[in-house]
Motif scaffolding. Structure first.
Motif, short mmCIF file in Angstrom:
data_model
loop_
_atom_site.label_atom_id
_atom_site.label_comp_id
_atom_site.label_asym_id
_atom_site.label_seq_id
_atom_site.Cartn_x
_atom_site.Cartn_y
_atom_site.Cartn_z
N ALA A 73 0.83 -1.20 0.00
CA ALA A 73 0.00 0.00 0.00
C ALA A 73 0.86 1.25 0.00
O ALA A 73 0.56 2.24 -0.69
N GLU A 74 1.96 1.24 0.77
CA GLU A 74 2.87 2.39 0.80
C GLU A 74 3.50 2.62 -0.57
O GLU A 74 3.60 3.76 -1.04
N GLN A 75 3.92 1.54 -1.23
CA GLN A 75 4.51 1.67 -2.56
C GLN A 75 3.50 2.22 -3.56
O GLN A 75 3.84 3.06 -4.41
N ALA A 76 2.25 1.76 -3.46
CA ALA A 76 1.21 2.25 -4.36
C ALA A 76 0.95 3.74 -4.13
O ALA A 76 0.76 4.51 -5.09
N THR A 77 0.95 4.17 -2.87
CA THR A 77 0.75 5.58 -2.56
C THR A 77 1.89 6.42 -3.13
O THR A 77 1.67 7.48 -3.73
N ASN A 78 3.13 5.96 -2.94
CA ASN A 78 4.28 6.71 -3.46
C ASN A 78 4.27 6.76 -4.98
O ASN A 78 4.60 7.79 -5.58
N GLU A 79 3.88 5.65 -5.61
CA GLU A 79 3.79 5.62 -7.07
C GLU A 79 2.72 6.59 -7.56
O GLU A 79 2.89 7.29 -8.56
N GLY A 88 -4.60 9.08 0.59
CA GLY A 88 -4.51 7.70 1.04
C GLY A 88 -5.26 6.71 0.18
O GLY A 88 -5.24 5.50 0.47
N LEU A 89 -5.91 7.18 -0.89
CA LEU A 89 -6.81 6.33 -1.66
C LEU A 89 -6.12 5.12 -2.27
O LEU A 89 -6.58 3.99 -2.12
N MET A 90 -5.02 5.35 -2.99
CA MET A 90 -4.39 4.23 -3.69
C MET A 90 -3.87 3.18 -2.72
O MET A 90 -3.98 1.97 -2.96
N GLY A 91 -3.32 3.62 -1.59
CA GLY A 91 -2.87 2.67 -0.60
C GLY A 91 -4.00 1.82 -0.05
O GLY A 91 -3.86 0.61 0.15
N VAL A 92 -5.15 2.47 0.21
CA VAL A 92 -6.33 1.74 0.71
C VAL A 92 -6.82 0.74 -0.34
O VAL A 92 -7.18 -0.39 0.00
N ILE A 93 -6.82 1.14 -1.59
CA ILE A 93 -7.27 0.24 -2.65
C ILE A 93 -6.39 -1.01 -2.70
O ILE A 93 -6.88 -2.15 -2.74
#
Length: 278
Positions: A86-92, A139-144
């Protein structure tokens, strides 16, 4: 037994941190002197303390640390991997947003989304497993990602058949300044019980208008241009909406290239007469 000073030195945690973790219930001392209030720790608590210290270094929230350390090492590994994904997705997502803005600054006046058709299709009644979360845009992408991994693991363990798609339903407007409820959904076949935050329900059959975007276009705020395209078409065609807007992530989304069709931005509508189908 170790004093708070010795325990802090050996664990790498300050007195302030140890008091915070005591109050939060994350790492209470083994004993507290009722008169002096001095804390003492058991040497066996050092491993937990060191794990907490490491997780804080990567800025994991205390509530998440509590979840990671709540079970066995195997369960901790699963929770750690989900959090990091989730952290990587948020950073991306943040990186892609900056790249979009740089592109807009370099090419002022150019369209942010190439022209494409809005199509209409029927979606049959579908059994889904879902998690509802209140989240803002950051925070959306990390939650997804985290929710999708959790649901997929639950469905796989139950022997369910997966379609490969995942859906995100927006029950309110998610913005950088405000939270709204989103529902992360995975369609499946089979018999599965709800568990924890995962609910099981039937998504009613419906008709939806949609357009397809590539993986590189699936980034805020660029993706909002696709929403505008669909909403403008729905309004101009005069079709009442019948459900929340949604993003339909194609099977294998994470392995697609930037130019591959990856996501359908869709809006359920009242079925138009003589509608065209995909």
């Amino acid at each position: 037994m170790l004093t708070i000073s010795e325990f802090g030195r050996r664990s790498g945690l300050s007195h302030k941190a140890l008091r915070l973790y005591d109050v939060s219930g994350l790492l209470p001392p083994a004993s507290v002197d009722p008169v002096s209030g001095y804390r003492q720790y058991d040497e066996e608590q050092l491993e937990r303390a060191r794990r907490i210290s490491i997780l804080r270094q990567v800025e994991m929230p205390l509530a998440t640390i509590s979840e990671v350390l709540a079970g066995t090492d195997e369960e901790a590994l699963i929770r750690l991997d989900r959090w990091w994904a989730a952290e990587q997705a948020t950073n991306e997502s943040r990186r892609a947003t900056v790249e979009y803005l740089r592109d807009r600054l370099l090419r002022a006046g150019s369209p942010g989304l190439d022209p494409r058709p809005v199509l209409v299709r029927d979606v049959p009644e579908t059994k889904i497993a879902s998690i509802r979360v209140d989240v803002d845009q950051q925070g959306l992408m990390g939650v997804i990602v985290a929710s999708t991994l959790e649901i997929r693991a639950h469905l796989t363990a139950a022997g369910a058949g997966l379609t490969g798609e995942s859906w995100v339903l927006f029950h309110g407007a998610v913005t950088p300044e405000s939270e709204a409820t989103v529902e992360i959904c995975l369609p499946f076949d089979g018999l599965v019980d709800p568990a924890g935050p995962i609910g099981i329900r039937i998504e009613p059959a419906h008709t939806e208008a949609y357009c397809t975007i590539s993986r590189e276009e699936c980034v805020y705020p660029r993706i909002m241009l696709a929403y505008d395209l669909v909403q403008d078409w729905v309004r101009d065609a005069g079709h009442p909406t019948t459900g929340p807007s949604r993003e339909i992530y194609h099977a294998g989304f994470r392995d697609l290239t930037d130019s591959d069709p990856a996501v359908d931005v869709a809006q359920p509508i009242k079925p138009p007469p003589n509608k065209g189908q995909r």
